[in-house]
Structure formats: C-alpha cells, structure tokens
Design an enzyme around this catalytic site. Structure first.
Site, short mmCIF file in Angstrom:
data_model
loop_
_atom_site.label_atom_id
_atom_site.label_comp_id
_atom_site.label_asym_id
_atom_site.label_seq_id
_atom_site.Cartn_x
_atom_site.Cartn_y
_atom_site.Cartn_z
N GLY A 1 -9.54 8.90 -25.84
CA GLY A 1 -8.09 8.62 -25.85
C GLY A 1 -7.60 8.70 -27.28
N GLY B 1 -2.92 18.32 -17.86
CA GLY B 1 -2.33 17.18 -18.55
C GLY B 1 -1.02 17.54 -19.22
N GLY C 1 -8.45 19.89 -20.84
CA GLY C 1 -9.75 19.23 -20.67
C GLY C 1 -10.01 18.94 -19.20
N ARG D 1 -8.62 25.15 -23.10
CA ARG D 1 -7.44 24.67 -23.82
C ARG D 1 -6.71 25.87 -24.40
NH1 ARG D 1 -7.20 19.28 -24.02
NH2 ARG D 1 -9.14 18.08 -24.04
N ASP E 1 -6.82 10.32 -19.65
CA ASP E 1 -6.02 9.51 -20.59
C ASP E 1 -4.89 8.75 -19.89
OD1 ASP E 1 -7.63 10.53 -22.55
OD2 ASP E 1 -6.18 11.97 -23.31
#
Ligand code: F6P
Length: 358
Positions: free
Chosen positions: A181, A113, A12, A76, A138
C-alpha cells in the site's frame, strides 16, 4: 449477430481476477447463450495496443474460480504514457481503437485499479463501449466501498502478523512488518487490527518516531516483552511528509535504507535498545487463491457486469455502495483517490484499543 465482449485485466494482479472473469463469462453465456462471444485481450492494455487477443472457448472459464492471478495476463501500462508517442512511434490510443475495431468488439470489460480506470475512461471518451470492474488489494478506488482482492490480502497479511507474533514473543523483539500500500493504508489498517498489531502506520497519517517509541516503551514497562509494528509500504515520517519524494528518497538512500519499515526498525533499536527485525511479505499478499469473501464479491461484480452488457449500459464501472452492487460513471471516478480518511471509523477502533498510530 453475436455480441462480441472483450475482457482485459490490467495493472497489478490480485486474487479474484479469474473469479470475476468467470462470473462475467458464465452470466453472459447464461443470458445470451450462443449469441455472445468472449474475446480475451492478453496482458491488459498492452494487448489492446499490440492487437494481442483471441476468441475464448466457453470451457476456458471452467475451474478458474479458485485460481490466483489472471488467465489473461496483466501488465502495468501507465496512464500518463497513453497519450505520449514514445521511441516506438506508436500512437497507443489509435492502436487500442484499431484493435477494438479489428476484433469487432461491441464492448470491453476492463478489470483493474486506479490507473486502469483512467485509461478505461479515456477509451470511453474516445467512443468505445467500456465497463470497468474494480480490483486492487489496496481498496482505494473512488466510489466503491470495497474492491475484489482486498479481503484476501487482508487475510494473508493477518496470517503474517499472527506468525510474527510467536517469533516476536520467543525472542523478545520488536518486529516491523511492511504491508503493501503505497498511497492507501486500508490493507495495513485492517490487517493490523485483525492481527493485533500494537502500532499501525499509514501513508495518509505521517508518523512521529517519538510517539512510536513511546508505545514500545509503555509496553515494555507493562511487562510485554515484544511489540508488533504494522507499517504501510508508503508510510512517511512527519519530516519526510514535508519534503518532495526525490528528497526523502535521497535521504533514505544516504542513510542506507530504502523503506520506511527499515528506517523505523533502526530508529526503534537506537532509541530503545530493543532488538528489532523487519519482515516484508511483499507480493505474497497478491498471490494465491481468493478468499470465500472475494469469490462471492467477484461473482457479484462479474454477473453485474454481464447485466450491464445485456442492457448496453456503458461508460460505467461496477461498485459496491452500502452493500448494493451498482454502477458509477467512469467520468465521475477516474483520477480520484480513496485514501483512509481522518474520520475513518476503523481509526477510532484502533485508538480505542490503545493501538499507536504514530
Ligand atoms: O496496487 C497494488 C500494489 O500491490 C501496491 O500495494 C504496491 O505498492 C504495488 O502494487 C506494487 O507493484 P508492482 O507489483 O508493480 O511491484
């Protein structure tokens, strides 16, 4: 011989990706001048698999400090599928190694991430020279106190809560705001505190709706005509927390709502009689220009990555540990999570303020 440095952004997006790319690129040119060439891999690992890359011109890194999103595109590409041969019969790991070789890369910077870091570690174990950079709104990457993108998202979510306050007060409503989140509640916790939420519900701490209602009723009794509930996207009730994901998803669908926020709003309305509304700012929290904090952090991280490249220090990811920029071994952090711990000092801050935590 020129050093060829690949860069990709995966997973993301978030504000600060371009600022980090710029920080790394400018610091590389500063250190190595025309002895370095930067290769942009398009759309994350997907571009590495498909051989979608191009040599970048130094001017492409100008004017992007303030620009949201990523100039390289992102996608992704789930880690769990990386070693699975799907219908297209592509061996993804072999394809990524081939692109690295074809592009004559000396190393590859992977901005992303948790999922991105798992694949970065896999590629490192396969013998590629990899450096990770921790991005996510996040803030849940193991081994770093902060990730770039997080503080901008806190600012955006806080602005949402501020704006909801005035309409909540005007209409005497209970407003439930869904903050991004799924597994980690850092963004909800920080923006909830910054925005003065009355109740904060996190994925890490299942809520009891009776406790939520108690806070709303206590506020009404004290003459407060509205309440603000900041709900993390992945919040679960104590009952749901005992179930498998499939089971609670089915139960929510049966009851006519998909998110915890919608469910909480309905339950508060039914149990208190207060008028409720939900607000889902969604991807707005990932959009637009990075905050000053994130621009500084991204520049610190990017320039540190350039130093790692110059030192040929690979198999690591950049991190902030006790206010110092450092590097962690990819093998030490990949696959580990960083949820809000039970003893998080910010939870105590919330409790001390009388904020309900469900
Ligand atoms: O990981 C960042 C994040 O924004 C999460 O907070 C959220 O659950 C998820 O990504 C949304 O993903 P997507 O953009 O693929 O819908």
């Amino acid at each position: 011989m020129k050093k060829r440095v690949g860069i990709l952004t995966s997973g993301g997006d978030c504000p600060g990706l371009n600022a980090t790319i710029r920080g790394a690129a400018k610091a590389l040119y500063q250190r190595m001048g025309d002895k370095v060439e930067i290769v942009g891999i398009m759309n994350g690992y997907d571009g590495l698999i498909r051989g979608n890359y191009r040599a970048m011109d130094p001017h492409e890194f100008n004017g992007i400090l303030t620009v949201g999103g990523t100039i390289l595109g992102t996608k992704r590409t789930p880690f769990k599928k990386m070693t699975v041969i799907e219908d297209d019969k592509v061996d993804k790991v072999a394809a990524m190694k081939k692109t690295y070789k074809d592009a004559k890369l000396d190393c590859l910077l992977c901005l992303g991430g948790n999922g991105t870091h798992k694949t970065a570690n896999l590629l490192s174990q396969e013998g590629l020279n990899i450096i990770g950079l921790p991005k996510t709104i996040d803030n849940d990457i193991y081994g770093t106190d902060v990730t770039f993108g997080f503080h901008t998202a806190v600012d955006i979510a806080t602005d949402v809560i501020d704006r909801i306050h005035t309409t909540a007060g005007s209409h005497s409503r209970v407003m439930c705001i869904e903050i991004m989140g799924n597994k980690a509640g850092w963004l909800t916790l920080y923006s909830g505190i910054a925005g003065g939420a009355d109740i904060i519900l996190l994925p890490e701490h299942p809520y009891d709706i009776k406790k939520v209602v108690k806070v709303v009723e206590a506020r009404a009794k004290a003459g407060k005509n509205f309440s603000i509930v900041a709900v993390a996207e992945g919040a679960l009730s104590t009952d749901e927390a005992k179930m498998k994901r499939k089971e609670w998803t089915a139960r929510r669908a049966e009851a006519g709502y998909t998110t915890a926020t919608a469910r909480i709003a309905k339950e508060i309305e039914a149990m208190t009689g207060a008028e409720t509304r939900t607000c889902v700012p969604g991807h707005m929290q990932r959009g637009g220009s990075p905050s000053a904090y994130d621009r500084v952090l991204a520049t610190q991280f990017g320039t540190y990555a350039a130093k790692l490249v110059a030192e040929e220090h690979y198999g690591v990811t950049v991190a902030m540990v006790q206010r110092s920029v450092t590097a962690n071994l990819l093998a030490d952090i990949a696959g580990k999570a960083r949820p809000v711990p039970d003893d998080c000092p910010m939870l105590n801050v919330a409790r001390s303020m009388g904020i309900g935590l469900g």
